[in-house]
Design a protein around this motif. Structure first.
Motif: not given
Length: 350
Positions: A231-240, A242-249, A187-192, A259-260
């Motif tokens: 029901v167990a729901f797993h939270g997100l890791g630090p998406l900021g 991952i390679p597709s985001q770090r390459v923007k820096s 929802d973040y990486v392939n959308n927002y 990450n925030e």
């Protein structure tokens, strides 16, 4: 290192295809939840798995036009049979490891089963690479099973189970089953975070997380109405990170802003879990939070064992991402709960 499982308001010690995540750490939390909430034997334990490519075992192979598939020769080289199975990894998924720890076979992909298959009685995997909480997420993969689609499939599964064993027995089976959900990264990486998609232009970060959480609330409520009680729901890791985001820096470092947003998402899911436990006192919703542990792995990789070549691998991931806007290289690290070895895995699709 302790892992926090938010479960019925208590804390007990015990990120998707796109997360640099040690999802194996969440395994201990999920198994703890299973042991704490069921008295059935391993032979009768049923698990239903929902999510994205972190837990997919081949559903997208049955979607003719899906661009989010992993049925290529280099997948599965470390899996039994050494052939691609539809898993977005060279080996096992977190769902496979959870099943092993619970003493049961990994549930088969939903789309591989017929309507009257007896395997439906033993658990099903609905996960689909590229899937998100929002139906528009991963739209450019053409075909995938969104979380809503996966819940629709579960509804059909329950109908088939009811036909086989009757209403009372079907309700009992669904009530006693374990439900593992890992979704939201796309929802973040392939959308927002995609500048050419509407949501990133239409919503502020605060508005977007509210949209996602409201949608998730409706979805988890629907699962409850269909019989889910554990029901167990797993939270997100630090998406900021991952390679597709770090390459923007310019420096190649993690994107603090992303990450925030992830931390805000996780915080809102925790609140939602508490709300659902209050709203449905006969159910047990859990939230497995590994964000801090994942970030520690990224910041202090040598503390986790075998990480030879990890930095080179990450550089390669970043390079590969520059070559493609859709089929970027993904990497995540997985710690098997039975081993201290860090295994870095990669895939070319979501």
């Amino acid at each position: 290192m302790p892992l926090i499982l938010h479960f019925l308001g208590q804390e007990q010690a015990s990120g998707n295809w796109q997360t640099m995540a040690i999802q194996g750490l969440a395994l201990a939390a999920f198994i703890l939840a299973a042991k704490a909430t069921t008295v059935v034997s391993a032979a009768s334990l049923v698990t239903f798995i929902f999510g994205d490519s972190l837990t997919e075992v081949g559903n997208n192979n049955y979607l003719q036009y899906s661009l989010a598939r992993s049925d290529f020769p280099w997948y599965g080289i470390d899996y039994s049979g050494r052939k691609a199975t539809g898993r977005f990894t060279n080996g096992r998924t977190i769902g496979d490891i959870i099943s092993e720890k619970l003493g049961i076979p990994p549930p088969p992909p939903y789309l591989s089963l017929s309507k009257n298959d007896d395997a439906l009685l033993k658990g099903v995997n609905y996960a689909s690479g590229g899937a998100g909480i929002l139906n528009d997420t991963g739209l450019y993969f053409i075909q995938r099973l969104s979380f809503d689609d996966q819940i629709d499939c579960f509804k059909k599964t329950k109908e088939s189970i009811t036909t086989k064993i009757g209403v009372e027995a079907a309700n009992k089976l669904c009530n006693e089953a374990m439900y593992f959900i890992g979704i939201g990264s796309n929802d973040y990486v392939n959308n927002y975070l995609q500048p050419f998609l509407a949501d990133g232009q239409e919503y502020t970060p605060e508005e977007f997380v509210k949209l996602v959480i409201t949608t998730l609330d409706n979805q988890l409520t629907r699962l409850y109405q269909l019989g889910a009680r554990k029901v167990a729901f797993h939270g997100l890791g630090p998406l900021g990170c991952i390679p597709s985001q770090r390459v923007k820096s310019k420096t190649g470092k993690c994107l603090k802003r992303v990450n925030e947003w992830v931390l805000e998402f996780n915080s809102e899911v925790k609140k939602l879990v508490a709300t659902l436990n209050h709203r449905f006192p006969n159910a047990k919703f859990a939230f497995a939070d590994t964000y801090g542990d994942v970030l520690d792995l990224i910041d202090n990789p040598t503390a986790y064992g075998k990480v030879q070549g990890l930095q080179h691998f990450m550089l390669q991931c970043g390079y590969q991402h520059r070559r493609s806007s859709v089929y970027s290289t993904k990497a995540f690290s997985l710690i098997d709960a039975t081993s201290t070895e860090v295994r870095t895995q990669r895939s070319e699709t979501p």
